[in-house]
Every structure is written in C-alpha cells, then in structure tokens.
Design a protein around this motif. Structure first.
Motif: not given
Length: 443
Positions: A286, A289, A436
């Motif tokens: 990532h 998000s 996340s």
C-alpha cells in the motif's frame, strides 16, 4: 585461528572462546555474515545449556573445573548448514517498526525474540548508521548472524524510517526462534538429571527445484485445513492459539515454522498459518489505503508461484465462493497481468525495458462493485509521456480474473464458485478492520 580438537580430549570439547573463533573461521566464505561472540556475548545463553547458531541449537556442557565447553563437531555442523544458505540482498522483508508491537503468550517467551531485539537496539543507538559504529566494541549477533551488516533502512513518505533484512535471513531467524522455543519447552519437561538430547524439530535443509540447498526446513506438522471456515476475530483471542500455530509448518512454503495466522481482511476468515517471510511477501504494498505500488514480488505471486498462492488465497470461504481475490490483490493482478500488454517499453542498454513503475488505485470498494473502478497508471516514466494505462470496472476485473484462474489453476477454479458454500452474506463485510498494510496479524 580456531582451536583444534586434541587427541584424548573428552568428547572433542572446546572452550567457548575457541568456539567463537571457530564459528567465524568456518563460516567466513558463506553468504550470510556471522559475528564473533556467538557463544560469549548476548543473546547467547551458553550457561543455561545451549546456544543458537543459525537455525541450529548447540548444547553446552560444564566440564571439570567449572569451565563451559561445547562439542567442536556440533559447531562445525551448524556452520556447514549455514554455509549452504543462499542470500539475495535485493529480496528484502520489512521487520519494523510497526504501529503495534507483536503480542506473545507469556509462557512462550524465549530469549531470542529477534525482532524485538533489533528494534530495541536501533532505538537505543539512534538507527543503523550509529549502530554500525558501536562504541563499546561488543559484537552484534542474533544466533551468530551479524545482522548489522545486512540491515537496510528505507524512508517512506519522506519521514517514516523502516528497517529491512534479506528474506533468507528472516527465515533463518524465524527458524532459530522456533527451534529455541521447542528446546526450552523440552527442557522444562525433561526429568532432573536426564541427559541432554537433540532438540525437537531440528532444522534440515530445504532444496529448490535444482536440488540446491536453500535454507532451514523444520520437521513440523503440515497444515491440512484444520482451521478452515473459522473467523480470525474469534480464533485469535483463544488461549493457546499462537502455540498451536507454531506447531505447523508454513502452509505456503512448507519449509519454515509458522508464526502468523494469515486471514482475509475483507471476509474475516482464517486462511492458514504461514511464516513471517511468506506473510510479508503476500501483503499488498500500500502507498495509501486505496493505492498499491505493483512491486517485483508480484511476479512470484501471479507468475512463477501462482498456483500455490491462488490456493492459499482461496482458503478464505468468502473469496472461494465468489471466485475472486481481496480487492488489493485483485487490483494488483489487474495491473500486473490483465494490463500487461498495455504497458509501454523504452529503449535501454541491453534492450527494451518496461516503462516506469506500475501503480493501481481504486475508487469505491468491493462492497459496491457497480461503482468500484480500478485505475492503472505508470509512475516515473523516463520520457514523462505515459500516465494512465487503463480504467477497469471492478466487475470486469473480477470476470477477467475468473477466466485467467480457470486457465492458470484449473483445480483451484474447480473448487470455487457460489454453489460451493452456503450461508455466506450476499455482500462482503469487513470483520477485521483494514490496517493499511502495516499490521502483520501477529498474536
């Protein structure tokens, strides 16, 4: 110069200082750097009956006169095992820092806990650069491995520091931690005065497709779907779960002890126990998000080792019933595989190379598939001319994945579909909050 075994010496024993020198001497030509002080400096525990060398436990004995000694043959055997391990310095695993510290059950504590030790020492010394100039001269080592020589520091978003080690070393240290846990548990149940035996789950050497030895393999139970269909939110809170997980081999690579209970963040179901290395490789990269950088490891996830990873992802009943992947993985697959032909190339020394770095982002979520849109872009184009490669609706991406899955992994595809499971909600709902990409789902 290492001390040699002298004729007539009982059991071929050598002193701890001689064992330190022998360890460095015999491993000098190996790929993994080693450190002196493996027997005499923390976290060595020679005076409690054992020392870790790589993924190997070496027993120590108290000789006449109170001097602690070790069998030279055992040191050499551990060194020979370590010398067979290959190490790719470019294949890195993030080891910290993370927002949440891993939690372990109290009775499972063992002295190594290498992630905690590295994090604590780097915080105390002010980072890798100051760590490399340690003023007191004490050697750095974990299980005899000099981790400071191979630690990599990276900066994320211009501020957050992250620390990385080669994947081969992460697997070695995970195996050492597991072996130590087994040794300590066996010692607690050993009758008083009983002789010390070989540690349980003693490491062997794994071999790749070419027959080369690649690293430690631990004699553990193979995972056979015992946790299938269980929710992580329930199972992770049950006492003894982490000890149970540690008894399995990683369900993906099958060569390292499992340390993590991997689960689907979209549906909340447990997939399988995996080792830290495989869990880190599987985790989506990532940037934000809803934004993923399509890194080099996706070549393994969707090309060379695709069948194994597809089978692992479909251990989640939700993903299997819908014949899809969690949204971050589906997005990465769309950019890496479905849009591969759209990626331009540029002339470079030695031939043409793919343009820039792939990135994929999305709007909406899998919970509202009609409004979810995946956007595949190219960052860092040398000429600055390429940006957006494609915009793919979620439903189209999912349909393309189903077609590809049937061609790539027919057995996995045959076991998937809405008729395979009943009782699932019509729409996915997040049982476990998205972290996340930073959470490692450790206990």
């Amino acid at each position: 110069m290492s001390e040699r075994v002298m004729p007539g010496r009982a059991d071929g024993l050598i002193s701890l200082s001689a064992a330190d020198a022998l360890w460095v001497d015999v491993t000098a030509d190996g790929a993994v750097p080693t450190a002196s002080g493996a027997f005499t400096c923390s976290p060595a525990h020679a005076r409690v009956g054992y020392v870790l060398l790589g993924g190997h436990v070496v027993a120590t004995v108290r000789a006449s006169g109170g001097q602690w000694s070790v069998a030279e043959a055992e040191v050499r055997r551990a060194a020979a095992e370590l010398n067979t391990v290959g190490m790719d310095r470019q294949d890195l695993v993030r080891i910290g820092p993370f927002r949440g510290a891993p939690r372990h059950e109290r009775h499972e504590e063992t002295p190594l806990r290498w992630r905690r030790r590295i994090t604590r020492e780097l915080h105390e010394l002010g980072g890798p650069e100051r760590a490399a100039r340690r003023e007191d001269g004490r050697p750095y080592h974990l299980a005899g491995i000099d981790w400071r020589q191979i630690l990599v520091e990276q900066t994320r978003d211009g501020a957050q520091r992250t620390w990385w080690l080669p994947r081969a070393v992460v697997r070695l240290l995970d195996a050492a931690e597991h072996t130590e846990t087994q040794w300590v548990q066996a010692a607690r149940t050993r009758p008083a005065g009983a002789a010390v035996t070989e540690p349980p789950s003693r490491p062997r050497q794994a071999r790749d497709a070419d027959g080369r030895q690649t690293g430690p393999e631990v004699s553990l139970r193979l995972y056979s779907g015992e946790l299938e269909g269980q929710l992580y939110s329930v199972l992770s809170r049950m006492l003894g779960t982490s000890r149970r997980v540690a008894g399995w081999a990683c369900a993906v690579c099958r060569t390292a002890p499992a340390t993590v209970l991997d689960h689907c963040h979209e549906h909340g179901y447990v997939r399988a126990p995996v080792c830290q290395s495989c869990n880190t490789q599987e985790r989506a990269d990532h940037l934000y998000s809803n934004d993923i950088r399509v890194a080099g490891r996706y070549t393994r996830l969707f090309d060379t080792d695709a069948v194994a990873w597809l089978r692992h992802w479909h251990r989640c009943p939700g993903c299997r019933a819908r014949t899809t992947l969690p949204l971050p993985h589906l997005a990465a697959w769309t950019a890496h595989t479905a849009c591969r032909s759209l990626r331009p190339t540029h002339r470079a020394p030695g031939g043409r190379k793919p343009c820039g770095v792939l990135r994929v982002s999305w709007t909406g979520s899998q919970q509202a598939p009609s409004s979810c849109l995946l956007t595949v872009t190219v960052d860092f184009c040398p000429s600055g001319e390429h940006r957006v490669l494609a915009q793919v609706p979620y439903r189209e991406a999912a349909e393309q994945f189903r077609t590809w899955l049937a061609e790539t992994a027919p057995a996995v595809a045959a076991a998937a579909g809405p008729d395979r499971l009943d009782g699932l909600p019509d729409r996915p709902r997040s049982v476990i909050a998205e972290t996340s990409g930073e959470g490692l789902a450790l206990f």
